[in-house]
Design a protein around this motif. Structure first.
Motif, PDB file in Angstrom:
ATOM      1  N   GLY A  58       0.810  -1.205   0.000  1.00 47.46           N
ATOM      2  CA  GLY A  58       0.000   0.000   0.000  1.00 47.46           C
ATOM      3  C   GLY A  58       0.841   1.250   0.000  1.00 47.46           C
ATOM      4  O   GLY A  58       2.076   1.219  -0.089  1.00 47.46           O
ATOM      5  N   ASP A  59       0.160   2.386   0.096  1.00 48.41           N
ATOM      6  CA  ASP A  59       0.856   3.670   0.103  1.00 48.41           C
ATOM      7  C   ASP A  59       1.558   3.875   1.441  1.00 48.41           C
ATOM      8  O   ASP A  59       0.942   3.738   2.498  1.00 48.41           O
ATOM      9  CB  ASP A  59      -0.133   4.812  -0.130  1.00 48.41           C
ATOM     10  N   VAL A  85       6.191   1.572   5.037  1.00 44.75           N
ATOM     11  CA  VAL A  85       7.263   2.513   5.380  1.00 44.75           C
ATOM     12  C   VAL A  85       8.190   2.670   4.187  1.00 44.75           C
ATOM     13  O   VAL A  85       8.572   1.681   3.553  1.00 44.75           O
ATOM     14  CB  VAL A  85       8.066   2.017   6.604  1.00 44.75           C
ATOM     15  N   GLN A  86       8.549   3.892   3.870  1.00 43.73           N
ATOM     16  CA  GLN A  86       9.532   4.161   2.834  1.00 43.73           C
ATOM     17  C   GLN A  86      10.840   4.559   3.500  1.00 43.73           C
ATOM     18  O   GLN A  86      10.883   5.501   4.289  1.00 43.73           O
ATOM     19  CB  GLN A  86       9.056   5.277   1.910  1.00 43.73           C
ATOM     20  N   GLY A 104       4.872  14.500   0.835  1.00 42.26           N
ATOM     21  CA  GLY A 104       3.826  13.495   0.681  1.00 42.26           C
ATOM     22  C   GLY A 104       2.908  13.527   1.872  1.00 42.26           C
ATOM     23  O   GLY A 104       3.167  14.236   2.859  1.00 42.26           O
ATOM     24  N   PRO A 105       1.876  12.758   1.836  1.00 45.75           N
ATOM     25  CA  PRO A 105       0.929  12.724   2.965  1.00 45.75           C
ATOM     26  C   PRO A 105       1.453  11.846   4.105  1.00 45.75           C
ATOM     27  O   PRO A 105       0.840  10.847   4.493  1.00 45.75           O
ATOM     28  CB  PRO A 105      -0.334  12.135   2.330  1.00 45.75           C
ATOM     29  N   TRP A 106       2.620  12.221   4.646  1.00 48.83           N
ATOM     30  CA  TRP A 106       3.240  11.396   5.685  1.00 48.83           C
ATOM     31  C   TRP A 106       2.559  11.626   7.033  1.00 48.83           C
ATOM     32  O   TRP A 106       2.381  12.759   7.456  1.00 48.83           O
ATOM     33  CB  TRP A 106       4.725  11.720   5.826  1.00 48.83           C
TER      34      TRP A 106
END
Length: 234
Positions: free
Chosen positions: A36-37, A70-71, A94-96
């Motif tokens: 997922g994102d 997690v990136q 980003g939408p973190w």
């Protein structure tokens, strides 16, 4: 046309070497952990990247314990004071929900050689934690909507001299300033890795006695995951 046997063997060796290089986990590349994102971004130096090839980095532990994608953009050797790999360049808007980061140890080690480092410390963060490269960057992350978790560095092991042993006083002062920064900035949490990495326990350190072992990364990741979970209601 047939090639001489020595040339054929040489080509085979080159192709084998290339195959090995391509199959290796190359450092410095963004890595997505989970499905997922991603909602958590990890940036920083080698502490955050270490044990990645074993799927056991700090970021891997965070992903496993929080059930979030997690990136991990951390790159070994990164600095915050510019020059070389800059931790600030690892950030992607980003939408973190969270940005998890460390930084500063390489600035102390490389820029001032763990010697007279007051100028470097002041560039990173003022004594009250409100001015400098670190607080400026962290405020940018917060303004983009993220909660920020800042790691405080652990100390070198007591049983051996390492390249960072001489940095102990400067790292402790950096940690103090980062804690002051977190206290002065909304949505910023200071996470002292020194509370989980025991300088008397060599099992917490990799063989180089600088980076975390797999156990050390697990302990740091658990610390971070607990903070993320406690502050997001999961």
């Amino acid at each position: 046309m047939l090639l001489p046997r020595r040339m054929t063997r040489l080509i085979a060796l080159v192709l084998t070497a290339l195959a090995l290089l391509l199959s290796c986990d190359s450092g410095g590349e963004s890595r997505l952990i989970g499905e997922g994102d991603p909602t958590v971004l990890v940036i920083g130096d080698s502490i955050m990247e270490w044990n990645r090839s074993d799927d056991a980095s700090v970021a891997d532990v965070i992903a496993a314990l929080t059930m979030r994608a997690v990136q991990n953009n951390a790159v070994s050797g990164s600095l915050l004071s510019g020059g070389g790999e800059d931790i600030r360049d690892q950030y992607e808007p980003g939408p973190w929900e969270w940005v998890v980061m460390d930084g500063g140890a390489n600035d102390l080690g490389e820029t001032c050689g763990c010697g007279p480092c007051e100028a470097v410390l002041n560039d990173l963060a003022s004594p009250d934690g409100t001015r400098g490269t670190y607080p400026d960057f962290v405020r940018r992350l917060v303004s983009d909507g993220a909660g920020v978790l800042v790691m405080g560095y652990y100390m070198a092991p007591t049983s051996a001299e390492t390249e960072f042993t001489a940095c102990a006083d400067d790292l402790e002062e950096l940690n103090r300033r980062l804690q002051a920064m977190a206290s002065a900035t909304d949505r910023v949490t200071f996470a002292p890795a020194a509370t989980v990495i025991d300088p008397d326990n060599r099992e917490h350190y990799d063989e180089d006695l600088v980076h975390p072992s797999i156990e050390g990364s697990r302990l740091i990741g658990e610390l971070f995951a607990n903070i993320i979970t406690a502050n997001t209601g999961d």
